[in-house]
Design an enzyme around this catalytic site. Structure first.
Site, PDB file in Angstrom:
ATOM      1  N   ASP A 161       0.818  -1.200   0.000  1.00 51.16           N
ATOM      2  CA  ASP A 161       0.000   0.000   0.000  1.00 51.16           C
ATOM      3  C   ASP A 161       0.865   1.269   0.000  1.00 51.16           C
ATOM      4  OD1 ASP A 161      -2.315   1.580   0.306  1.00 51.16           O
ATOM      5  OD2 ASP A 161      -2.190   1.477   2.493  1.00 51.16           O
ATOM      6  N   TYR A 470      -6.764  -2.883  12.980  1.00 50.34           N
ATOM      7  CA  TYR A 470      -7.601  -1.792  12.484  1.00 50.34           C
ATOM      8  C   TYR A 470      -9.060  -1.937  12.904  1.00 50.34           C
ATOM      9  CZ  TYR A 470      -3.550  -0.234   9.885  1.00 50.34           C
ATOM     10  OH  TYR A 470      -2.300   0.237   9.566  1.00 50.34           O
TER      11      TYR A 470
HETATM   12  C1  GCB Z   1      -1.418  -2.297   6.767  1.00 53.48           C
HETATM   13  C2  GCB Z   1      -0.138  -2.235   6.048  1.00 53.48           C
HETATM   14  C3  GCB Z   1       0.216  -0.829   5.603  1.00 53.48           C
HETATM   15  C4  GCB Z   1      -1.031  -0.124   5.077  1.00 53.48           C
HETATM   16  C5  GCB Z   1      -2.043  -0.064   6.200  1.00 53.48           C
HETATM   17  C6  GCB Z   1      -3.350   0.619   5.767  1.00 53.48           C
HETATM   18  O1  GCB Z   1      -1.708  -3.175   7.491  1.00 53.48           O
HETATM   19  O2  GCB Z   1       0.930  -2.789   6.771  1.00 53.48           O
HETATM   20  O3  GCB Z   1       1.200  -0.888   4.622  1.00 53.48           O
HETATM   21  O4  GCB Z   1      -0.748   1.140   4.573  1.00 53.48           O
HETATM   22  O5  GCB Z   1      -2.358  -1.349   6.606  1.00 53.48           O
HETATM   23  O6  GCB Z   1      -3.454   1.819   5.918  1.00 53.48           O
HETATM   24  O7  GCB Z   1      -4.214  -0.084   5.279  1.00 53.48           O
END
Ligand code: GCB
Length: 610
Positions: A161, A470
């Site tokens: 990403d 998240y």
């Molecule tokens: C993650 C990744 C990271 C992304 C992030 C996101 O888990 O490690 O590279 O940018 O999530 O913001 O989705």
């Protein structure tokens, strides 16, 4: 690989500046043989992608060429001359006039070539041409794939990403070493006695080019010699050492002198911070004191220069991090420019140093990468050739950064498909290799939400478990109450099962700077702040959580996608480093934490050296 330094026997010439530049589609198949066509110029260091308002160039898949004329200083007669590239993303090849002098795969670690061996003479003017290929395949680190689209064009599929910036984003230099006997390598390991009364500096020196007598001196900041040795390897004891502490670093200098036939033939020196790092139970100990990581996952990412290194921005970023009360960061998702580690050494920052192994996961959700039916760790994607490339990336990172006191842990991958069949077979040898190359630093990885305590196949291989979560963003979106419950339940299961330190290496919410909402809703500055506060409540209830790195320090550029608006907006700062509300929320938490708990760290209680 020895860091480039200037001493009485070694000189350096920067090749940074404007280079002629062309895409491979505009050149012959051997562009090094003549002047590059066209009149484009590209700055070094900088990623080339955003320098030109040109879609084809930004999205180019393949090689680009850089070229310039270079005069080898006349005074370098009798020395060996090297060219060093701090990085070429992702594959570099260097020609001097018509001769290929080096080719290197891996976009974030340095490489070099001996130009003397290629016949280059002092005083001569040579044409240097550098090809840089940005293609990622399933056998590169990070992995990616090429596909043909419906227009018959080759497109790069990336599995991470962040935007696939490429080019010469770090310095290119010429430097000399003595032609005869010289220092070939130095590796340093320090330790601290439990009560801090003495410290040890183990050193291991390689002398190349013949036999010489060595003299090694450890010197304090006042120029006083605190220990000395005449061996190539050994251990020096320093009584009452001034320790390297987070936030209060003390650096000694190690001076190395090589003598042959009663003449000094080479001198080399490097900084040494005396500190120890150890994991004990669920604690992470620096100089035998528990350390709590407060800080960020970051990116090398700036407008115009992309992943280009820039000292002004580097210092500004460190100052902003310090302003929030952070003490540490992770070099997500690749090794950063060496200047960043040098700065961290001098200013007492703690670094989790990551290999560019991101995207070893065909099943990451969130709709970012689409669906895939293949098995990640199989002949279809990450196979033994990928694993070899991964090993090489680990070797090169450890070799480059072994001597930095700021580096306390190696992170050998980000969010692999660690719940998948084959993951253990793939990672076990990599952990083993990392520990063999550096038995003194803990090893970690960052786990992603699809691999839970019961399904993750690799977590027990690591000293510290990094966790990226998240809840409240990709799931339970907008429902922080439910997110809090789920986060706590899950973290407790990790604690219970693995009984080792947990560092939350990512938690964050995309936030549009300037969007305010009451009550707080996703994308608003209020929501990002409440989201972080919720996570902090949970962390404070769980003993094994010994660190929090917010995702991300600043907004950053990504590929296009329906959940990315001009990039990833999870920054606590915008891409041009303006604070969102969350910066103040973190400052409130991190600014006060040290004083309250008397912990070791930036702005905290600092032990005997304060
Ligand atoms: C993650 C990744 C990271 C992304 C992030 C996101 O888990 O490690 O590279 O940018 O999530 O913001 O989705």
């Amino acid at each position: 690989m020895l860091k480039v330094v200037e001493t009485s026997t070694r000189e350096v010439k920067s090749l940074n500046g404007l280079w002629s530049f062309a895409l491979d589609t505009d050149t012959s198949s051997s562009p090094w043989e003549s002047t590059l066509p066209g009149n484009l110029e590209c700055p070094v260091p900088a990623s080339y992608n955003d320098i030109f308002p040109n879609h084809a160039l930004r999205e180019h898949v393949g090689k680009v060429w850089y070229q310039r004329l270079v005069r080898i200083p006349k005074s370098w007669k009798g020395q060996r001359v090297f060219i060093r590239l701090d990085s070429a993303t992702h594959e570099g090849e260097v020609y001097v006039n018509d001769t290929l002098v080096v080719r290197h795969v891996g976009g974030y670690t340095p490489f070099e070539a001996d130009l003397t061996e290629a016949g280059v003479q002092a005083g001569e003017e040579v044409r240097i041409t550098i090809g840089v290929n940005n293609i990622l395949t399933r056998h590169s680190i990070p992995p990616g794939e090429l596909k043909e689209n419906e227009l018959g064009r080759t497109v790069q599929v990336i599995r991470h990403d962040f935007f696939n910036y490429a080019g010469l984003a770090r310095s290119v230099r010429l430097y000399t070493v003595p032609a005869g006997v010289r220092v070939g390598d130095v590796k340093i390991v320090t330790d601290v006695e439990e009560k801090g009364g003495s410290g040890t500096v183990k050193f291991d020196l390689k002398v190349d080019g013949g036999d010489g007598t060595v003299l090694v001196k450890l010197v304090d900041r006042d120029g006083k010699i605190v220990a000395a040795s005449k061996s190539c390897s050994g251990e020096m004891t320093v009584s009452n050492p001034k320790l390297w502490w987070p936030g209060h670093p003390y650096l000694y200098r190690l001076f190395i002198k090589v003598t042959s036939a009663n003449t000094v033939v080479d001198e080399y020196n490097l900084s040494v911070g005396i500190r120890s790092v150890r994991v004990s139970g669920t604690q992470f100990l620096i100089n035998h004191q528990p350390f709590y990581f407060k800080g960020y996952g970051r990116h090398e990412d700036l407008t115009v220069i992309g992943k280009g290194h820039d000292n002004a921005w580097m210092v500004y970023d460190f100052e902003l991090m310090r302003w929030t009360g952070a003490n540490s960061f992770r070099t997500s998702h690749y090794p950063y420019a060496e200047e960043i580690y040098d700065y961290a050494d001098r200013h007492g920052w703690i670094v989790i140093n990551e290999v560019a192994a991101v995207g070893l996961n065909l099943h990451l959700g969130g709709g970012i990468f689409g669906k895939d039916d293949r098995v990640t760790f199989s002949r279809e994607f990450c196979d033994s050739t990928t694993q070899e490339a991964h090993k090489q990336a680990i070797r090169e990172l450890i070799d480059r950064d072994y001597n930095h006191p700021s580096v306390v842990m190696w992170c050998i991958t980000n969010e692999p498909g660690s719940q998948e069949k084959g993951a253990r077979e793939y990672f076990q040898p990599l952990v083993q290799l990392t520990k063999q190359l550096d038995p003194h630093r803990p090893v970690t990885f960052t786990n992603m939400g699809m691999a839970l305590p019961d399904s993750d196949e690799i977590a027990d291989l690591f000293d510290v478990i990094g966790i990226n979560r998240y809840y409240g963003w990709y799931s339970e979106t907008g429902n922080l109450e439910l997110a809090e419950k789920k986060l706590e339940e899950e973290l407790r299961r990790w604690e219970e099962k693995f009984k080792r330190p947990l560092v939350i290496c990512e938690y964050g919410a995309d936030t549009l700077a300037g969007l305010h909402m009451n009550p707080a809703q996703p994308w608003s500055e209020e929501y990002q702040s409440e989201f972080l506060e919720m996570y902090h409540r949970v962390f404070d209830r769980i003993e094994a959580v010994i660190g929090e790195h917010v995702w991300n320090f600043a907004d950053f550029s990504t590929g296009p996608g329906i959940i990315r608006v001009d990039g990833n907006k999870k920054g606590v700062f915008t891409r041009d480093r303006r604070p969102k509300m969350a910066a103040h929320t973190l400052r409130k938490r991190w600014g006060g934490l040290w004083e309250e708990k008397g912990e070791v760290g930036v702005g905290g209680s600092l032990g005997s050296n304060a």
